[in-house]
Design a protein around this motif. Structure first.
Motif, PDB file in Angstrom:
ATOM      1  N   VAL A   1      12.399  -2.920  -4.592  1.00 35.08           N
ATOM      2  CA  VAL A   1      12.512  -2.810  -3.133  1.00 35.08           C
ATOM      3  C   VAL A   1      11.481  -3.669  -2.386  1.00 35.08           C
ATOM      4  O   VAL A   1      11.840  -4.407  -1.457  1.00 35.08           O
ATOM      5  CB  VAL A   1      12.425  -1.338  -2.693  1.00 35.08           C
ATOM      6  CG1 VAL A   1      12.204  -1.227  -1.181  1.00 35.08           C
ATOM      7  CG2 VAL A   1      13.711  -0.615  -3.065  1.00 35.08           C
ATOM      8  N   PRO A   2      10.179  -3.621  -2.724  1.00 34.76           N
ATOM      9  CA  PRO A   2       9.234  -4.473  -2.001  1.00 34.76           C
ATOM     10  C   PRO A   2       9.549  -5.963  -2.131  1.00 34.76           C
ATOM     11  O   PRO A   2       9.392  -6.720  -1.165  1.00 34.76           O
ATOM     12  CB  PRO A   2       7.881  -4.140  -2.660  1.00 34.76           C
ATOM     13  CG  PRO A   2       8.071  -2.795  -3.256  1.00 34.76           C
ATOM     14  CD  PRO A   2       9.493  -2.765  -3.706  1.00 34.76           C
ATOM     15  N   LEU A   3       9.980  -6.391  -3.320  1.00 32.43           N
ATOM     16  CA  LEU A   3      10.317  -7.797  -3.509  1.00 32.43           C
ATOM     17  C   LEU A   3      11.531  -8.182  -2.670  1.00 32.43           C
ATOM     18  O   LEU A   3      11.573  -9.260  -2.063  1.00 32.43           O
ATOM     19  CB  LEU A   3      10.607  -8.071  -4.986  1.00 32.43           C
ATOM     20  CG  LEU A   3       9.513  -7.720  -5.976  1.00 32.43           C
ATOM     21  CD1 LEU A   3       9.946  -8.062  -7.396  1.00 32.43           C
ATOM     22  CD2 LEU A   3       8.230  -8.448  -5.645  1.00 32.43           C
ATOM     23  N   LEU A   4      12.535  -7.279  -2.636  1.00 30.04           N
ATOM     24  CA  LEU A   4      13.738  -7.550  -1.855  1.00 30.04           C
ATOM     25  C   LEU A   4      13.401  -7.655  -0.372  1.00 30.04           C
ATOM     26  O   LEU A   4      13.860  -8.574   0.317  1.00 30.04           O
ATOM     27  CB  LEU A   4      14.764  -6.438  -2.107  1.00 30.04           C
ATOM     28  CG  LEU A   4      16.155  -6.632  -1.484  1.00 30.04           C
ATOM     29  CD1 LEU A   4      17.217  -5.993  -2.374  1.00 30.04           C
ATOM     30  CD2 LEU A   4      16.232  -6.015  -0.088  1.00 30.04           C
ATOM     31  N   LEU A   5      12.607  -6.717   0.135  1.00 34.24           N
ATOM     32  CA  LEU A   5      12.237  -6.738   1.549  1.00 34.24           C
ATOM     33  C   LEU A   5      11.449  -7.996   1.907  1.00 34.24           C
ATOM     34  O   LEU A   5      11.696  -8.627   2.945  1.00 34.24           O
ATOM     35  CB  LEU A   5      11.413  -5.490   1.896  1.00 34.24           C
ATOM     36  CG  LEU A   5      12.154  -4.150   1.843  1.00 34.24           C
ATOM     37  CD1 LEU A   5      11.177  -3.006   2.101  1.00 34.24           C
ATOM     38  CD2 LEU A   5      13.289  -4.123   2.859  1.00 34.24           C
ATOM     39  N   THR A   6      10.514  -8.360   1.046  1.00 29.60           N
ATOM     40  CA  THR A   6       9.712  -9.563   1.291  1.00 29.60           C
ATOM     41  C   THR A   6      10.579 -10.811   1.286  1.00 29.60           C
ATOM     42  O   THR A   6      10.476 -11.667   2.170  1.00 29.60           O
ATOM     43  CB  THR A   6       8.601  -9.685   0.227  1.00 29.60           C
ATOM     44  OG1 THR A   6       7.766  -8.531   0.271  1.00 29.60           O
ATOM     45  CG2 THR A   6       7.749 -10.926   0.480  1.00 29.60           C
TER      46      THR A   6
ATOM     47  N   ILE B   1       0.814  -1.220   0.000  1.00 26.40           N
ATOM     48  CA  ILE B   1       0.000   0.000   0.000  1.00 26.40           C
ATOM     49  C   ILE B   1       0.844   1.266   0.000  1.00 26.40           C
ATOM     50  O   ILE B   1       0.652   2.163  -0.836  1.00 26.40           O
ATOM     51  CB  ILE B   1      -0.957   0.005   1.224  1.00 26.40           C
ATOM     52  CG1 ILE B   1      -1.888  -1.209   1.159  1.00 26.40           C
ATOM     53  CG2 ILE B   1      -1.751   1.301   1.275  1.00 26.40           C
ATOM     54  CD1 ILE B   1      -2.774  -1.379   2.377  1.00 26.40           C
ATOM     55  N   VAL B   2       1.819   1.356   0.910  1.00 27.22           N
ATOM     56  CA  VAL B   2       2.576   2.597   1.076  1.00 27.22           C
ATOM     57  C   VAL B   2       3.564   2.810  -0.069  1.00 27.22           C
ATOM     58  O   VAL B   2       3.563   3.876  -0.714  1.00 27.22           O
ATOM     59  CB  VAL B   2       3.327   2.601   2.425  1.00 27.22           C
ATOM     60  CG1 VAL B   2       4.195   3.860   2.547  1.00 27.22           C
ATOM     61  CG2 VAL B   2       2.345   2.524   3.578  1.00 27.22           C
ATOM     62  N   PHE B   3       4.423   1.813  -0.343  1.00 30.50           N
ATOM     63  CA  PHE B   3       5.483   1.990  -1.334  1.00 30.50           C
ATOM     64  C   PHE B   3       4.953   2.351  -2.732  1.00 30.50           C
ATOM     65  O   PHE B   3       5.537   3.221  -3.397  1.00 30.50           O
ATOM     66  CB  PHE B   3       6.356   0.739  -1.406  1.00 30.50           C
ATOM     67  CG  PHE B   3       7.556   0.896  -2.292  1.00 30.50           C
ATOM     68  CD1 PHE B   3       8.710   1.504  -1.832  1.00 30.50           C
ATOM     69  CD2 PHE B   3       7.531   0.449  -3.605  1.00 30.50           C
ATOM     70  CE1 PHE B   3       9.817   1.672  -2.637  1.00 30.50           C
ATOM     71  CE2 PHE B   3       8.640   0.599  -4.431  1.00 30.50           C
ATOM     72  CZ  PHE B   3       9.780   1.220  -3.943  1.00 30.50           C
ATOM     73  N   PRO B   4       3.864   1.709  -3.208  1.00 30.29           N
ATOM     74  CA  PRO B   4       3.359   2.085  -4.544  1.00 30.29           C
ATOM     75  C   PRO B   4       2.922   3.540  -4.655  1.00 30.29           C
ATOM     76  O   PRO B   4       2.813   4.073  -5.774  1.00 30.29           O
ATOM     77  CB  PRO B   4       2.163   1.141  -4.744  1.00 30.29           C
ATOM     78  CG  PRO B   4       2.468  -0.036  -3.883  1.00 30.29           C
ATOM     79  CD  PRO B   4       3.148   0.534  -2.675  1.00 30.29           C
ATOM     80  N   LEU B   5       2.704   4.217  -3.528  1.00 28.39           N
ATOM     81  CA  LEU B   5       2.281   5.612  -3.551  1.00 28.39           C
ATOM     82  C   LEU B   5       3.454   6.588  -3.473  1.00 28.39           C
ATOM     83  O   LEU B   5       3.256   7.804  -3.570  1.00 28.39           O
ATOM     84  CB  LEU B   5       1.322   5.886  -2.379  1.00 28.39           C
ATOM     85  CG  LEU B   5       0.040   5.050  -2.356  1.00 28.39           C
ATOM     86  CD1 LEU B   5      -0.769   5.369  -1.104  1.00 28.39           C
ATOM     87  CD2 LEU B   5      -0.791   5.285  -3.607  1.00 28.39           C
ATOM     88  N   THR B   6       4.665   6.066  -3.295  1.00 34.50           N
ATOM     89  CA  THR B   6       5.835   6.925  -3.153  1.00 34.50           C
ATOM     90  C   THR B   6       6.517   7.154  -4.500  1.00 34.50           C
ATOM     91  O   THR B   6       6.348   6.368  -5.439  1.00 34.50           O
ATOM     92  CB  THR B   6       6.854   6.295  -2.180  1.00 34.50           C
ATOM     93  OG1 THR B   6       7.382   5.100  -2.766  1.00 34.50           O
ATOM     94  CG2 THR B   6       6.186   5.963  -0.850  1.00 34.50           C
TER      95      THR B   6
END
Length: 504
Positions: free
Chosen positions: A468-473, A454-459
């Motif tokens: 980044v989201p894939l790496l964090l996950t 939710i948050v990252f796609p809005l940045t």
């Protein structure tokens, strides 16, 4: 276990649950379909239109046939039904063809073949175990339910001491999808130990065993006959090397496009961090950094920048070493079906942790048999809850479009609440299934999911750093899965030591 289940109302609850899951999948027919949807459409077209000699050579689409021959014949059989829905889906050149009839047929074929999985779960329940139905849907298009059903049936037959049937089912399964070679060591050792070595004492106790040439011959015949049916035609055509090259494409690189949450995800993340630090403080020459980026989201070969690059041979050696303790335990202290299931889970997890080009969905190969252990002992139930929660969460990036966001969250919540509540009820007289660090780790999946989904796609970072989201996950889930692997190993080894001490 059977008495407890039957006392709860017989099998009516199971039929209702099976129908409910099937109807839910029907509701998901119009939803997002992954690249695997086109993969299987292409395979339908290839097997329907081309002679056998061209199946593993055809390359009009980038999604070439790369499953073993039994699955190719399965697609061939489906194609003769598919032509009545929409013959255009069987045109090889119709890449990415998605008519409503095509979508309905392919979705429904998955739902229909999942009947085998439902039967296998019931078979386990009637024998001695109560397992949790698989929570996964077929939004990310695959025939995983059908294949998991074959695996469950083979496990059930071995646990029922119907060894030849179990061996036959597993041999067939291997020639449907070669990923199941991950757990082949557990099957091989258990069959040798429990079937080929027969008890010799008159009272039936097993202090030493004699080897049965007849039994190993029967097992060998089963393996050879199944292999001959599958690979024989291609051997006659002189195409076995081509088939093998399709099944094991080592040029695809160490990691999948979206990193599976395993040891190599942690290794690659450390390499990436060292690269960033090295560039910032001028420890590295920017002109000497490989162009192929691990965070590009592409399936390709690449070189690590700071840490030593990993070869297929290195992953094979790491995988072999990691499964050895579990195989030794199964051979020297087998402990019957329970020992087999423990080895099965450890082989699947070890291969997932250290294998070459591991796909994210391969974690299901460990989750499923671990669910069978989770209802036998509280310690295994706790390990299962960590693995199933982390493993299913790690699959979220596979369903990346907005309409699927509430669906995957609700399905995850439904399955998690069911798993936690039912296991807590089963072991209500035991100590808590999870300790506080494990609980905190799982709770932090919630803010991680909120940030990534939710948050990252809005940045504004979305376009510049899409990985980044894939790496964090991947990294966060890899920590949990690595922890489960180590904890399960410690549990198995300590259990074997305790048994030996009692025997002495």
């Amino acid at each position: 276990q059977r008495g407890r289940i039957m006392a709860a109302g017989g099998w009516s609850w199971f039929r209702a649950l099976a129908l409910g899951v099937s109807f839910l999948k029907c509701l998901l027919i119009p939803t997002y379909h992954s690249t695997d949807f086109e993969v299987h459409r292409n395979w339908l077209a290839i097997t329907h239109n081309l002679p056998l000699s061209q199946w593993y050579y055809e390359a009009t689409s980038e999604w070439t046939l790369d499953y073993p021959p039994f699955f190719a014949w399965f697609e061939y059989a489906l194609s003769h039904i598919a032509k009545y829905f929409d013959p255009k889906m069987l045109v090889i050149e119709n890449l990415n063809y998605t008519s409503p009839a095509t979508i309905f047929f392919q979705r429904f074929s998955v739902i229909f073949t999942d009947v085998l999985f439902i039967y296998a779960v019931r078979d386990h329940g009637e024998s001695f175990l109560y397992s949790f139905p698989d929570s996964s849907s077929d939004i990310h298009f695959q025939y995983n339910g059908f294949l998991s059903g074959l695996m469950l049936l083979s496990v059930a037959r071995l646990c029922q001491r119907r060894y030849l049937e179990g061996a036959l089912l597993f041999a067939v399964l291997l020639h449907f999808k070669h990923i199941y070679v991950y757990v082949a060591p557990a099957y091989g050792i258990y069959l040798l130990r429990s079937y080929c070595f027969t008890a010799s004492n008159a009272d039936g106790s097993v202090k030493w065993r004699s080897f049965s040439c007849l039994r190993i011959t029967l097992l060998g015949l089963i393996v050879c006959l199944v292999s001959a049916l599958s690979l024989g035609p291609f051997i006659v055509l002189g195409q076995l090397p081509q088939v093998i090259s399709r099944l094991f494409p080592f040029k695809r690189g160490l990691c999948h496009a979206y990193w599976a949450p395993n040891f190599w995800a942690l290794y690659s993340a450390v390499d990436k961090a060292l690269t960033v630090v090295g560039l910032k403080y001028n420890f590295l020459d920017p002109t000497k950094i490989p162009k192929a980026s691990m965070t590009g989201g592409l399936v390709q070969e690449f070189q690590h920048t700071v840490l030593p690059s990993v070869t297929p041979l290195a992953t094979l050696i790491c995988t072999f070493i990691s499964i050895l303790p579990s195989v030794f335990c199964l051979w020297f202290k087998p402990q019957g079906p329970r020992g087999f299931l423990q080895c099965l889970v450890l082989c699947a997890l070890s291969s997932f942790m250290f294998g070459w080009h591991v796909h994210e969905k391969a974690i299901l190969l460990a989750i499923l048999p671990l669910s069978l252990l989770s209802v036998q002992r509280a310690k295994d139930a706790g390990i299962y809850l960590i693995l199933t929660t982390t493993g299913h969460f790690s699959l979220f990036p596979l369903l990346f479009t907005a309409p699927e966001l509430p669906i995957k969250i609700l399905l995850m919540l439904l399955f998690s609440v069911y798993s936690f509540s039912s296991l807590k009820s089963l072991y209500r007289r035991e100590k808590p299934l999870l300790n506080w660090p494990e609980t905190i780790y799982l709770i932090h999946l919630v803010p991680l999911g909120i940030f990534c989904e939710i948050v990252f796609p809005l940045t504004p970072w979305k376009l510049r750093f899409p990985f980044v989201p894939l790496l964090l996950t991947s990294v966060y889930c890899a920590v949990g899965i690595m922890y489960v692997w180590l904890k399960l190993y410690v549990s198995v080894l300590s259990e074997r030591t305790s048994v030996r001490q009692k025997a002495e």
